[in-house]
Structure formats: structure tokens, C-alpha cells
Design an enzyme around this catalytic site. Structure first.
Site, PDB file in Angstrom:
ATOM      1  N   ASP A 202       7.922  -3.934 -27.471  1.00 31.16           N
ATOM      2  CA  ASP A 202       6.830  -4.536 -28.221  1.00 31.16           C
ATOM      3  C   ASP A 202       7.341  -5.709 -29.052  1.00 31.16           C
ATOM      4  OD1 ASP A 202       4.119  -4.477 -28.903  1.00 31.16           O
ATOM      5  OD2 ASP A 202       4.184  -2.277 -28.973  1.00 31.16           O
ATOM      6  N   TRP A 268       1.736  -9.365 -25.447  1.00 28.96           N
ATOM      7  CA  TRP A 268       0.277  -9.568 -25.423  1.00 28.96           C
ATOM      8  C   TRP A 268      -0.156 -10.987 -25.062  1.00 28.96           C
ATOM      9  CZ3 TRP A 268       2.793  -9.446 -30.231  1.00 28.96           C
ATOM     10  CH2 TRP A 268       3.228  -8.186 -30.638  1.00 28.96           C
ATOM     11  N   GLY A 269       0.514 -11.625 -24.134  1.00 23.47           N
ATOM     12  CA  GLY A 269       0.096 -12.976 -23.729  1.00 23.47           C
ATOM     13  C   GLY A 269       0.507 -14.066 -24.695  1.00 23.47           C
ATOM     14  N   ALA A 271       3.245 -16.551 -26.910  1.00 22.81           N
ATOM     15  CA  ALA A 271       4.438 -17.338 -26.554  1.00 22.81           C
ATOM     16  C   ALA A 271       4.378 -17.835 -25.100  1.00 22.81           C
ATOM     17  CB  ALA A 271       5.729 -16.540 -26.805  1.00 22.81           C
ATOM     18  N   ASP A 289      -4.161  -5.286 -26.949  1.00 22.70           N
ATOM     19  CA  ASP A 289      -4.415  -3.924 -26.473  1.00 22.70           C
ATOM     20  C   ASP A 289      -5.818  -3.725 -25.904  1.00 22.70           C
ATOM     21  OD1 ASP A 289      -1.972  -3.681 -27.599  1.00 22.70           O
ATOM     22  OD2 ASP A 289      -2.484  -2.035 -28.949  1.00 22.70           O
TER      23      ASP A 289
END
Ligand code: GLA
Length: 643
Positions: A202, A268-269, A271, A289
Site C-alpha cells: 500500500d 490506487w492509480g 503517480a 478502493d
């Protein structure tokens, strides 16, 4: 974890993006010097990741959606036992993954300790704790074991979970359970010593602990300047994030000489990860999420569905774990639950069950056990489905299978029934020959010629496996083979947000709404320009082809075909009418064909070459440096043929 709850980020300017793209090109296994000199120079090598055990998308179970941090050994092993007893393990569900909630704290010497109250089998006489008995148990059941960590010092639950009952305990430094500063040591402990096979990493530790964040100001946590920002790509330090994942990958290679590991990126998409995760990891989250709401499932689906060229055997788009079992996907919503599963199968998404299997109703277990859909997801070709028809209400997805069959899904996103017409052209099949269909839910067989009318209920996804006569009789369009096409350099120099992703309201209506923030707009596409337009050169429309920006290099695996053919040109949708683009085809690093310099409005030019015996093609579209505006180019009808 609501996005909104994560919005308090320390804002500080990072490296200018112009510099980032140059560094981005250095990523991957190509020789660094060649890349530095000229990123469009052919390398003769496939650069997307093939390390790790993910030639097909990982399947299994993860604790998060069922239990959040309230997990323990009994709950995990009970679900594992159900997976074995119900035959799901035999169907491919192998990974049993602990998400956040397994840790006690980090010892002063850096060693991570497991929570022995929650995981009694980790207790050791010397207090050092070991998950080895736990992983041995899973391995003994024929399963694999997965673990969770964070790339920063601290974690998502420490930052965002209102229920703080099962968080790391101890002093500030003891509660620093993330990998930051301990990558090699932790990966060694988790894989070599404890025997895990999979790690999900994460990124909250890299985004939520700025010096001005509440949790740091309160003195609970040490500050770490954020290098990730979900909402604003310019506030992410892309090279730094990549560098840390690179260190993880190096450690995984070191401690898993048998290559039996899976690296799951969970940022989570942010960077711009949808463009580069394919070069380092095995699966990568394309969005925040999932929640058990229809709208949110659509958001997550949308973040992956246009990334068909960025997924290959070894590295897959991950729109998050299945949420079948709760809310809009519980046993009272079988239409939605089946849609969710069908779409994840077509996306080649990891199939990670997220429900408490101790009491999952049989109709939902039957969804997880749909062998026909599992077979699509696990198909050796590794081709993510491609959008053959795209509107806000209805979409048609077509996936090429290794044996040449196709699979088709029709998704009705809306709340009213839709009368859809599926045509032979959607599947690139001949319209004058019979097409045999097998319904992937009922198993029913049928056949049609030309087109088929279908009623699709609200939120339903109809799906079939189909066999017909190919429109292109003696070859395959590249857009049918996305798993064999790698946009090694996709021409995107400044990441832009994708405006097409559904913005769900399921987190409530406080504030000003969900703004578009997932970058990836302008990436390479199958049967579409990078900006979602039809492929068209000098007025000629191409139903098949690859759309990509200029100054790009596509790697294409050739599986025994004898000839490459394409009609190339600057797409009519390009904003830049002045710059010329030269198209070149390389085979195993050697120049095979090159076009004239072409600019917008000039007719497409044939580009063809013999490729017998060639294993890697490279398709380079090069223009000058002074590109003004979007410069989309089209590899029209690009195909591998036998002629
Ligand atoms: C993040 C991830 C989730 C889950 C939680 C754990 O929100 O995106 O999938 O792992 O952290 O805290």
C-alpha cells in the site's frame, strides 16, 4: 477507505514533470544507456515485467472487504478451508492473503512481530514470532500465502480507520510497521523466513503523514514528506515512488530465487502508475478502493477498461478485489454480483474473493465457481478485453482467447433495459458465416449470422464465448492481441487526467463532488485514438488498429506469423497539423521498413515487411521535438499475418 477521508495532504511542489518523463523512460529492463541516448531506439527486448508467478491473473481470497482490520487466524483459515472444501481451490483460487491487521509492531532491531493474540500460531518461545506454521498450514492445504505492507513508515488503517482496536501497538517507532527504511530486511523476513508467496504494498505511508497532518501534529506519528498524491499527479514524486518499488522488486528477486512471488502495487492509480506498473509489478491497482455500490464498481471498472495495452502475462491491471457478498453485490442482487464477476473476468483482473466464506450464500459461491468465466480470466493468451462499443449506458467488450475463440460481454450500466444489437463486426468476424455462441452463465448454445438482438436488463452483463469465421482470415489484428503489445514508450510526457471515468456519489454529497483525477488519458489504445476517437487518417476510417501518440515505441511479440502489415499516418484528430511523423518497423532490433515523413491530412501509407523468424517487433512513430498539441498517430489495420 473513503477518498474524501484522505484528502488532507501536505502540498509541496515536486520535481517538474518535464524531467519526470525522461526518467520514466529509464524504467524497465532495457539497457539504460540506450534509453538515455534515444528512448525510441529499438532494443530487441520485451520490457514489460515477466518476473514473479503471474503469467495469468492471481486468484484467491483477501481478508479486507470481509473483515477490514478485525481479522484473526481462525477467520482466515476458515475461509481457506471453505475454498478447499467447495472445490474453489481446484478451480484456481490459491492465494490466501492477509490484508492489514496482522501486525503487533516493529522491534528495536527492525524485526517485524506478528500479533500473537490474533494469530496464536505465530507465537514462539523467544518472542520473535513466526508466520511459518501458518504458511506451512496453507501450503499443506495446497494453497499459497499472501501478506500486506506499506511502502511508507505507517499504514492506511493508522491514518484512516476509525476503529483503532487492532492497530500496531507500542512507541512511535515500534508502530512504524511499513517497509520504509526496511525493505530488504522485511522482504527477507516475509518471504525467506516466513514463507509467504505474495505481497500487497500500500502507499498510505507515502501520502498521509505530512508534517501538517493531524496525526503527525498530534505527536502520534513521525512526519514523512508525502511523495504520493491521489488527487493531483503533479504533487507526486513519480521517480521516487518507482525507485522504492524497484527496491522491493530487487529484494523479492533476491529472496525468491525460484521466482515464486507476486508483487501487488496498491497506489490506487496515483503517480501515473497505470502507465508504468507493468514494468515492475505483477498486479497494480488502477483506482481507489472499491465499495459495495454499483456506481463505485463502475468507477473501478472504468479505470482499467481502457488500459488494455498496459496488461500482459506477468503484469495485470487491478481494479481492486471482488466485493461480491455485500451491498449491491449481495445475494439479493445477483444480477449486479454476476456483472461484477463477469467484468473482472474480462478485464483479466485478479480474482480475489472478498467475502466471509463461512457464511457466503450458495448463489454467490456459484458465481465465484463459474468455470467458464474463470477460464476466460485465466486464458493463456493474456489478452484483456477491448471495448468494441462504448457509450455511457452500454458497452460491448471483446476478448481474444488463445485458441482463437472470442468472448463477448454486453454491459448495461443504466437502470433501464436496453435492446442491444451484437454484430459480427464487433467481434471482427465475417457477417456472412454462422457464429456459434455459448452463454457464459446458462451454458446455452445458439448460433446467428450477421447480428444478434439481445435484451440486457438494468445492470446486467450478458456474456458469451463465440466462434465464427475471422474477417481477417489469415492473421490477427494487433488490437485483438493486447497481451502481446507493450507500449514501452507511449509518448505521454505530461500525465493528464482521464475524463471518462465514472464519478460515483457513494461517499455522500458533502463538498463539491468527485473530480476526475485518474491520469492515463492519452495512453495507447486498441481500436481507438489515445483520446477515445475513432481511428481515421485523411478521412479513411480504420475499424482496427492501434492509436498512440507520436514519439512512441510499441513492442509486439510475434508468435510465428510471417508478415506484418499496416496503414500508417497521423490521425485526423491530431491537434498538431505541422509536424511530420516517420513510422518505422524493427524486427529483433533491425530496421525492416520505414515510412515517408507524414503529416496530418496525408493519406495513410502502407508499411509491411516479412517477419518470419522474428520474435520481437518494435513499432516506432517519431516526430520532431517541437510537437504542439496532441499528435495522435494511427497504425491502421496493423496485423500479423501468414501471407
Ligand atoms: C488501502 C487499500 C485497501 C486496504 C486498506 C488497508 O485502503 O487500498 O485495499 O488494503 O488500505 O488499510
Amino acid at each position: 477507505m473513503p477518498i474524501r477521508a484522505r484528502a488532507h495532504l501536505h502540498k509541496r511542489r515536486r520535481a517538474p514533470l518535464a524531467a519526470l518523463s525522461a526518467i520514466a523512460l529509464l524504467w524497465g529492463s532495457q539497457p539504460a544507456i540506450a534509453q538515455q541516448a534515444d528512448p525510441l531506439a529499438p532494443t530487441g527486448a520485451w520490457s514489460a515485467n515477466v518476473d514473479g508467478a503471474a503469467l495469468t491473473p492471481p486468484m484467491g481470497w483477501n481478508s479486507w472487504n470481509a473483515f477490514f482490520t478485525d481479522l484473526d487466524e481462525e477467520k482466515v483459515l476458515a475461509s481457506a478451508q471453505v475454498i478447499v472444501d467447495t472445490g474453489l481451490a481446484a478451480k484456481g483460487y490459491r492465494y490466501i492473503n492477509l490484508d492489514e491487521g496482522w501486525w503487533q509492531h516493529r522491534r528495536e532491531d527492525g524485526r517485524m512481530l506478528a500479533n500473537t493474540d490474533r494469530f496464536p500460531s505465530t507465537r514462539t518461545p523467544d518472542g520473535a514470532t513466526s508466520f511459518r506454521p501458518f504458511t506451512d498450514r496453507l501450503h499443506g492445504m495446497g494453497l499459497k500465502a499472501g501478506l500486506y505492507s506499506d511502502l511508507g513508515r505507517n499504514t492506511c488503517a493508522q491514518a484512516y480507520m476509525p476503529d483503532q482496536t487492532n492497530l500496531p501497538r507500542g512507541t512511535m517507532t515500534e508502530r512504524e510497521v511499513g517497509l520504509y527504511g526496511h525493505i530488504d530486511q522485511d522482504i527477507g523476513q516475509f518471504f525467506d523466513e516466513w514463507g509467504f508467496d505474495y505481497i500487497k504494498i500500500d502507499g498510505c505511508g507515502l501520502r498521509a503523514y505530512g508534517p501538517e497532518s493531524e496525526r503527525v501534529m498530534s505527536g502520534q506519528y513521525r512526519a514523512l514528506d508525502p511523495i504520493l498524491n491521489l488527487e493531483t499527479v503533479a504533487l507526486s514524486d513519480i521517480p521516487a515512488v518507482k525507485g522504492l518499488f524497484g527496491e522491493v522488486k530487487t529484494a523479492l528477486m533476491r529472496y525468491n530465487p525460484d521466482n515464486d512471488f507476486v508483487l501487488s502495487l496498491c497506489i490506487w492509480g496515483s503517480a501515473h502508475v497505470r502507465a508504468w506498473a507493468k514494468d515492475v509489478g505483477n498486479v497494480s491497482r488502477t483506482s481507489d478502493d472499491i465499495t459495495p455500490h454499483w456506481g463505485r464498481m463502475l468507477t473501478n471498472f472504468d479505470t482499467a477498461v481502457t488500459r488494455e495495452l498496459y496488461a500482459h502475462p506477468g503484469s495485470w491491471n487491478d481494479p481492486d478485489m471482488l466485493f461480491i457478498g455485500k451491498g449491491d453485490f449481495d445475494a439479493d442482487h445477483l444480477t449486479e454480483a454476476r456483472s461484477h464477476f463477469t467484468l473482472w473476468a474480462f478485464l483479466n483482473a485478479p480474482l480475489l474473493i472478498g467475502s466471509d466464506l463461512r457464511d457466503t450464500p450458495q448463489p454467490l459461491m456459484d458465481i465465484f465457481g463459474n468455470s467458464a468465466l474463470i477460464a476466460l480470466n485465466q486464458d493463456a493468451g493474456g489478452h484483456q478485453a477491448v471495448l468494441a462499443f462504448d457509450t455511457d449506458d452500454l458497452q460491448i467488450l471483446v476478448k481474444t482467447l488463445a485458441d482463437g475463440d472470442k468472448a463477448v460481454a454486453i454491459l448495461n450500466r443504466s437502470s433501464a433495459p436496453v435492446e442491444a444489437t451484437l454484430t459480427a463486426a464487433h467481434m471482427k468476424l465475417r457477417e456472412d458465416a454462422a457464429i456459434a455462441t455459448t452463454d457464459l452463465w446458462s451454458g446455452e448454445g445458439a448460433s446467428f449470422t450477421g447480428e444478434m438482438k439481445v435484451t440486457v436488463a438494468p445492470r446486467e452483463t450478458r456474456a458469451w464465448r463465440v466462434r465464427g469465421s475471422r474477417a481477417l482470415a489469415d492473421g490477427m489484428y494487433l488490437s485483438e492481441l493486447p497481451g502481446q503489445v507493450n507500449p514501452a514508450v507511449d509518448g505521454v510526457t505530461v500525465p493528464e487526467v482521464d475524463p471518462t471515468i465514472h464519478r460515483a456519489a457513494n461517499f455522500g454529497t458533502r463538498g463539491s463532488g468527485a473530480r476526475p483525477f485518474y491520469t492515463g488519458w492519452g495512453g495507447a489504445r486498441a481500436d481507438s485514438t489515445p483520446y477515445g476517437r475513432v481511428l481515421q487518417v485523411a478521412g479513411h476510417h480504420f475499424a482496427s488498429g492501434i492509436g498512440v501518440l507520436a514519439n512512441s515505441r510499441l513492442e509486439v511479440r510475434n508468435n510465428g506469423h510471417r508478415r506484418f502489415t499496416a496503414s500508417v499516418g497521423v490521425d485526423d484528430s491530431a491537434q498538431d497539423a505541422d509536424n511530420e511523423v516517420t513510422f518505422a518497423l524493427y524486427g529483433d532490433g533491425r530496421l525492416l521498413a520505414r515510412s515517408e515523413p507524414l503529416s496530418r491530412g496525408m493519406p495513410a501509407q502502407e508499411l509491411a515487411a516479412d517477419i518470419a523468424g522474428v520474435s520481437l517487433l518494435e513499432l516506432v512513430a517519431r516526430s520532431g521535438d517541437a510537437v504542439t498539441g496532441q499528435l495522435s498517430v494511427t497504425w491502421g489495420d496493423a496485423a500479423l499475418v501468414q501471407r
